[in-house]
Design an enzyme around this catalytic site. Sequence first.
Site, PDB file in Angstrom:
ATOM      1  N   CYS A   1      -7.702 -27.943   5.920  1.00 56.88           N
ATOM      2  CA  CYS A   1      -6.490 -27.232   6.321  1.00 56.88           C
ATOM      3  C   CYS A   1      -5.679 -28.074   7.302  1.00 56.88           C
ATOM      4  O   CYS A   1      -6.199 -29.029   7.895  1.00 56.88           O
ATOM      5  CB  CYS A   1      -6.838 -25.878   6.925  1.00 56.88           C
ATOM      6  SG  CYS A   1      -7.332 -25.917   8.671  1.00 56.88           S
TER       7      CYS A   1
ATOM      8  N   ASP B   1      -8.344  -7.433   0.536  1.00 58.74           N
ATOM      9  CA  ASP B   1      -7.444  -7.646   1.666  1.00 58.74           C
ATOM     10  C   ASP B   1      -8.188  -7.246   2.914  1.00 58.74           C
ATOM     11  O   ASP B   1      -9.074  -6.387   2.872  1.00 58.74           O
ATOM     12  CB  ASP B   1      -6.164  -6.808   1.534  1.00 58.74           C
ATOM     13  CG  ASP B   1      -6.381  -5.373   1.996  1.00 58.74           C
ATOM     14  OD1 ASP B   1      -6.024  -5.054   3.145  1.00 58.74           O
ATOM     15  OD2 ASP B   1      -6.928  -4.563   1.208  1.00 58.74           O
TER      16      ASP B   1
ATOM     17  N   CYS C   1     -13.400 -28.737   6.179  1.00 53.58           N
ATOM     18  CA  CYS C   1     -12.141 -28.054   5.902  1.00 53.58           C
ATOM     19  C   CYS C   1     -10.979 -29.044   5.857  1.00 53.58           C
ATOM     20  O   CYS C   1     -10.889 -29.950   6.683  1.00 53.58           O
ATOM     21  CB  CYS C   1     -11.888 -26.998   6.982  1.00 53.58           C
ATOM     22  SG  CYS C   1     -10.374 -26.043   6.742  1.00 53.58           S
TER      23      CYS C   1
ATOM     24  N   ASP D   1       0.847  -1.183   0.000  1.00 51.09           N
ATOM     25  CA  ASP D   1       0.000   0.000   0.000  1.00 51.09           C
ATOM     26  C   ASP D   1       0.886   1.237   0.000  1.00 51.09           C
ATOM     27  O   ASP D   1       2.106   1.131   0.036  1.00 51.09           O
ATOM     28  CB  ASP D   1      -0.972  -0.013   1.180  1.00 51.09           C
ATOM     29  CG  ASP D   1      -0.269   0.048   2.525  1.00 51.09           C
ATOM     30  OD1 ASP D   1       0.951   0.304   2.552  1.00 51.09           O
ATOM     31  OD2 ASP D   1      -0.943  -0.164   3.548  1.00 51.09           O
ATOM     32  N   SER D   2       0.275   2.399  -0.038  1.00 52.20           N
ATOM     33  CA  SER D   2       1.054   3.621  -0.279  1.00 52.20           C
ATOM     34  C   SER D   2       1.390   4.408   0.971  1.00 52.20           C
ATOM     35  O   SER D   2       2.191   5.340   0.922  1.00 52.20           O
ATOM     36  CB  SER D   2       0.272   4.538  -1.219  1.00 52.20           C
ATOM     37  OG  SER D   2      -0.897   5.005  -0.563  1.00 52.20           O
ATOM     38  N   GLY D   3       0.774   4.072   2.088  1.00 51.61           N
ATOM     39  CA  GLY D   3       0.885   4.911   3.275  1.00 51.61           C
ATOM     40  C   GLY D   3      -0.261   5.889   3.388  1.00 51.61           C
ATOM     41  O   GLY D   3      -0.440   6.539   4.414  1.00 51.61           O
ATOM     42  N   GLY D   4      -1.064   5.993   2.339  1.00 53.55           N
ATOM     43  CA  GLY D   4      -2.171   6.945   2.342  1.00 53.55           C
ATOM     44  C   GLY D   4      -3.211   6.665   3.405  1.00 53.55           C
ATOM     45  O   GLY D   4      -3.802   7.600   3.966  1.00 53.55           O
ATOM     46  N   PHE D   5      -3.458   5.392   3.693  1.00 54.19           N
ATOM     47  CA  PHE D   5      -4.485   5.078   4.689  1.00 54.19           C
ATOM     48  C   PHE D   5      -4.080   5.584   6.069  1.00 54.19           C
ATOM     49  O   PHE D   5      -4.932   5.905   6.903  1.00 54.19           O
ATOM     50  CB  PHE D   5      -4.749   3.572   4.746  1.00 54.19           C
ATOM     51  CG  PHE D   5      -5.855   3.212   5.705  1.00 54.19           C
ATOM     52  CD1 PHE D   5      -7.177   3.516   5.402  1.00 54.19           C
ATOM     53  CD2 PHE D   5      -5.583   2.601   6.910  1.00 54.19           C
ATOM     54  CE1 PHE D   5      -8.209   3.205   6.292  1.00 54.19           C
ATOM     55  CE2 PHE D   5      -6.600   2.279   7.805  1.00 54.19           C
ATOM     56  CZ  PHE D   5      -7.915   2.582   7.485  1.00 54.19           C
TER      57      PHE D   5
ATOM     58  N   GLY E   1     -11.325   3.852   1.019  1.00 54.16           N
ATOM     59  CA  GLY E   1     -12.196   4.641   1.866  1.00 54.16           C
ATOM     60  C   GLY E   1     -13.493   3.975   2.243  1.00 54.16           C
ATOM     61  O   GLY E   1     -14.460   4.661   2.619  1.00 54.16           O
TER      62      GLY E   1
ATOM     63  N   GLN F   1     -11.565   7.440  -4.645  1.00 51.98           N
ATOM     64  CA  GLN F   1     -12.103   7.887  -3.367  1.00 51.98           C
ATOM     65  C   GLN F   1     -13.442   8.586  -3.601  1.00 51.98           C
ATOM     66  O   GLN F   1     -13.906   8.690  -4.719  1.00 51.98           O
ATOM     67  CB  GLN F   1     -11.105   8.809  -2.662  1.00 51.98           C
ATOM     68  CG  GLN F   1      -9.852   8.122  -2.142  1.00 51.98           C
ATOM     69  CD  GLN F   1     -10.121   7.212  -0.949  1.00 51.98           C
ATOM     70  OE1 GLN F   1     -11.242   7.157  -0.423  1.00 51.98           O
ATOM     71  NE2 GLN F   1      -9.096   6.492  -0.522  1.00 51.98           N
TER      72      GLN F   1
ATOM     73  N   HIS G   1      -5.876 -21.566  10.118  1.00 53.89           N
ATOM     74  CA  HIS G   1      -7.192 -22.019   9.663  1.00 53.89           C
ATOM     75  C   HIS G   1      -7.960 -20.902   8.975  1.00 53.89           C
ATOM     76  O   HIS G   1      -8.516 -21.094   7.883  1.00 53.89           O
ATOM     77  CB  HIS G   1      -8.023 -22.556  10.823  1.00 53.89           C
ATOM     78  CG  HIS G   1      -9.471 -22.701  10.451  1.00 53.89           C
ATOM     79  ND1 HIS G   1      -9.942 -23.765   9.710  1.00 53.89           N
ATOM     80  CD2 HIS G   1     -10.542 -21.871  10.655  1.00 53.89           C
ATOM     81  CE1 HIS G   1     -11.243 -23.601   9.481  1.00 53.89           C
ATOM     82  NE2 HIS G   1     -11.623 -22.463  10.047  1.00 53.89           N
TER      83      HIS G   1
ATOM     84  N   CYS H   1      -7.515 -28.366  10.833  1.00 56.21           N
ATOM     85  CA  CYS H   1      -8.728 -29.189  10.923  1.00 56.21           C
ATOM     86  C   CYS H   1      -8.448 -30.676  10.736  1.00 56.21           C
ATOM     87  O   CYS H   1      -9.209 -31.516  11.222  1.00 56.21           O
ATOM     88  CB  CYS H   1      -9.757 -28.703   9.906  1.00 56.21           C
ATOM     89  SG  CYS H   1     -10.524 -27.121  10.362  1.00 56.21           S
TER      90      CYS H   1
END
Length: 375
Positions: free
Chosen positions: A311, A271, A309, A89-93, A221, A194, A340, A314
């Site tokens: 995984c 994400d 599941c 990410d850009s750091g903007g958040f 956003g 945005q 999990h 499990c």
Amino acid sequence: MYNLLKTEGEAKRGRLITSRGTIETPVFMNVATAAAIKGGLSSDDLNAIGCQVALCNTYHLHIRPGDETVAKLGGLHRFMSYDRPILTDSGGFQVFSLASMNKITEEGVHFSSHIDGRKIFMGPRESMQIQSNLASDIAMAFDECPPATAERAYIQAAVDRTTRWLHECIDEVDKLNAAKGTMNSQQMLFGIVQGGISHDIRAAHARQLAALDMAGYAIGGLAVGETHAEMYGVLEATVPNLPKNKPTYLMGVGTPENLLEAVARGIDFFDCVLPARNGRHGHVFTSHGKINLFNAKHELDDSPIDANCTCPVCTKHSRAYLRHLHKAKEILAMRLCVIHNLFFYNNLMKEIRQALDNGNFAEYKAHMLENFRQN
């Protein structure tokens, strides 16, 4: 390069080819904020549970250990021993999430480090330079993320600034990719739409960014306090104004239900910290909804988290054992439950892709949403 393989309604089945491999979409990106998954997972664990992409945080890695340090050590992939695609990410958040510690100007943002209070400046060009040092496969443009409920004039000003910053990001990425010694000269740049929950501002900003022919487009956003209905309304107003032959990324979202609904509205990338955060606190996802392992009813429950599941957790451990680990505050409890949950999310996306391939995504979505309501 993004290939649109198939559609079903607005839902897309795609494939993005990056410098570190091919990403099948729709896809969930696993959040490795400081080049690690919280909960004690390694890069080998990520590979074992089917993770296609890791997301790392530009701001946090710039603060510690420093992007120049990472560059000297060969870039993020080598630093964290991960050989699959990475998005930064850009750091903007952090402009939004650390609002009490920063000051926004036309040139960029003046931060106070949350670690030691030292003063830091980051603008669009600085963000691109940091991400180039990290050598990620996909870089995010530097943006201003206004609160969803902010006044319309403030939201519009933030959108306009985000657009001006995007042009600087494009220029800087082109320059860095062409520079001698750049570790990843094929780094892609995604722009970010945005606009809060204002449909007309979102649609207009999407059209502006679409005209710039970016490698991909993110919708930022959201998942910052608005209702799910408001979020879905924003997607319906925004996504149709973005190119269908480019990947779309809904940032910071969300629950399994959110993923299904957003795929149906044309989203490729997701994400969220939710699966790892919930796992660390004993909340695990199943094909019939989320369960809390701290509940007393699991004390003698010898069944796995989810009988459906496959995984590594499990197939070996019971709910009773995992509950015991959490009650005893053993670190292993966090590790197993995060494994999990991330497997569950990645497998959900795999099943979504299979449903799109088979032309029955609508039926799959309805079936899964009904299952999630049962718990």
